[in-house]
Structure formats: C-alpha cells, structure tokens
Design a protein around this motif. Sequence first.
Motif, mmCIF file in Angstrom:
data_model
loop_
_atom_site.group_PDB
_atom_site.id
_atom_site.type_symbol
_atom_site.label_atom_id
_atom_site.label_comp_id
_atom_site.label_asym_id
_atom_site.label_seq_id
_atom_site.Cartn_x
_atom_site.Cartn_y
_atom_site.Cartn_z
ATOM 1 N N GLU A 6 47.115 42.377 39.706
ATOM 2 C CA GLU A 6 45.957 43.172 39.301
ATOM 3 C C GLU A 6 45.638 42.905 37.834
ATOM 4 O O GLU A 6 44.468 42.807 37.456
ATOM 5 C CB GLU A 6 46.205 44.660 39.553
ATOM 6 N N ALA A 7 46.662 42.753 36.991
ATOM 7 C CA ALA A 7 46.436 42.413 35.581
ATOM 8 C C ALA A 7 45.752 41.046 35.478
ATOM 9 O O ALA A 7 44.819 40.866 34.688
ATOM 10 C CB ALA A 7 47.756 42.416 34.814
ATOM 11 N N TRP A 8 46.203 40.089 36.271
ATOM 12 C CA TRP A 8 45.589 38.754 36.274
ATOM 13 C C TRP A 8 44.122 38.860 36.725
ATOM 14 O O TRP A 8 43.241 38.278 36.107
ATOM 15 C CB TRP A 8 46.366 37.812 37.189
ATOM 16 N N ARG A 9 43.859 39.592 37.792
ATOM 17 C CA ARG A 9 42.492 39.733 38.305
ATOM 18 C C ARG A 9 41.568 40.309 37.239
ATOM 19 O O ARG A 9 40.480 39.805 37.005
ATOM 20 C CB ARG A 9 42.472 40.639 39.548
ATOM 21 N N ARG A 10 42.035 41.328 36.529
ATOM 22 C CA ARG A 10 41.199 41.949 35.494
ATOM 23 C C ARG A 10 40.959 41.014 34.317
ATOM 24 O O ARG A 10 39.846 40.950 33.788
ATOM 25 C CB ARG A 10 41.836 43.249 35.007
ATOM 26 N N ALA A 11 41.993 40.281 33.891
ATOM 27 C CA ALA A 11 41.827 39.334 32.782
ATOM 28 C C ALA A 11 40.830 38.240 33.159
ATOM 29 O O ALA A 11 39.945 37.886 32.369
ATOM 30 C CB ALA A 11 43.175 38.731 32.389
ATOM 31 N N VAL A 12 40.940 37.719 34.366
ATOM 32 C CA VAL A 12 40.041 36.660 34.819
ATOM 33 C C VAL A 12 38.620 37.189 34.974
ATOM 34 O O VAL A 12 37.653 36.493 34.648
ATOM 35 C CB VAL A 12 40.563 36.034 36.132
ATOM 36 N N ARG A 13 38.467 38.423 35.446
ATOM 37 C CA ARG A 13 37.126 39.024 35.553
ATOM 38 C C ARG A 13 36.480 39.128 34.175
ATOM 39 O O ARG A 13 35.299 38.891 34.024
ATOM 40 C CB ARG A 13 37.209 40.424 36.176
ATOM 41 N N GLN A 14 37.278 39.464 33.173
ATOM 42 C CA GLN A 14 36.745 39.559 31.809
ATOM 43 C C GLN A 14 36.297 38.175 31.328
ATOM 44 O O GLN A 14 35.256 38.041 30.701
ATOM 45 C CB GLN A 14 37.792 40.153 30.868
ATOM 46 N N ILE A 15 37.066 37.153 31.632
ATOM 47 C CA ILE A 15 36.699 35.782 31.249
ATOM 48 C C ILE A 15 35.421 35.371 31.965
ATOM 49 O O ILE A 15 34.487 34.846 31.355
ATOM 50 C CB ILE A 15 37.847 34.797 31.575
ATOM 51 N N ASP A 16 35.347 35.610 33.259
ATOM 52 C CA ASP A 16 34.176 35.229 34.047
ATOM 53 C C ASP A 16 32.922 35.963 33.580
ATOM 54 O O ASP A 16 31.837 35.386 33.579
ATOM 55 C CB ASP A 16 34.404 35.499 35.533
#
Length: 169
Positions: A132-142
């Motif tokens: 979930e931490a990875w998903r949120r970090a990647v969403r912020q990048i995207d």
Amino acid sequence: RQSVIRDRLKPIKARGIGVLASDKPGFSIFNEKLTESDEFRFDGVKNGSAWKQRVSQHIFGRIPAMIEILKWAERHDQQKVSDEAFETATAAFLDERQQTELQSQLWSFLAGCLTGSAKTTCNGVPQLNGLEAWRRAVRQIDSGIDIRLEELRREIRVIHLKPIKDLES
C-alpha cells in the motif's frame, strides 16, 4: 473498469522468490543502508520516475517475484491494497510468513526512503503494509507527471518568442 477489477483479483504469476526463500528469522530482505543515499530518497516532488526505477531494480534483484507483485499493487490505482487481497493473489507461491516478511520489510524500507510530501502521503498507510505504501508513492509520482508535461508544453509554446542574441547562443 471491469477488466481492472478482474486483474486485481487474479493470482499473480509466480516467479522466483529470491531472498524470501531464507528460513532464518530476522533476515534482511532489502539493504537498509541504501535509504541513507540521496539516490534512494524521494521527497514527493523531484525525480520520481528515476527514484521508482532505482528502487524497483533493487527490489527485483532481491526478489524477482516482485516484478509481478508491484505491477499488481500499482493496478489497484485508487483502491487500497489489503493484506487479504495480497494473500489471495500470492498464496500459490508465498506462505504466510513470507507474505508477512515481505510486507513489513518493504514498508520499513520505503519509510526510510520517503521524505517530505511523499512521507506525508504514506503516513496514513496501515502499519506494515508495504504494498500500500508503494501504491501511494507511485500514485504521487504518476500524478506529478501530467503536471510536468504541461509545464514543458508551455515552455515549448513560447520558446520562439525569445530572441537569440547571436548564433553562438
């Protein structure tokens, strides 16, 4: 929309589990010293794509199965990644201990890598839920990519308005 939901519910393609195969309690999956390096830090603003590539390469090198697991987590888009969904998707090749080790150590590794607004974004993640931490970090990048592309488009639109002093310039 339906195909995205089906993709999240399908089991993840099995690959090698690398260091997760160790049966030693307390072993380290990721190199925690890397979190001290500026190259492995992400503040939520600059160089998000480069950070994602660098960190994912480290993760893939340690656990080849993470190639598919991280793609699976990213496909959740706005939907939270739950421990239950992860268990269902990886039950064919990861036992409960391996799932727990992976989630907790990924969460810890990312907590060391993230600073600034990226850390703030991931502070609301349930404890020890690394995917979930990875998903949120990647969403912020995207999310930032669209903004950056628009800034570059604006610069290109007006570049012809700036006169050149001489040929060398």
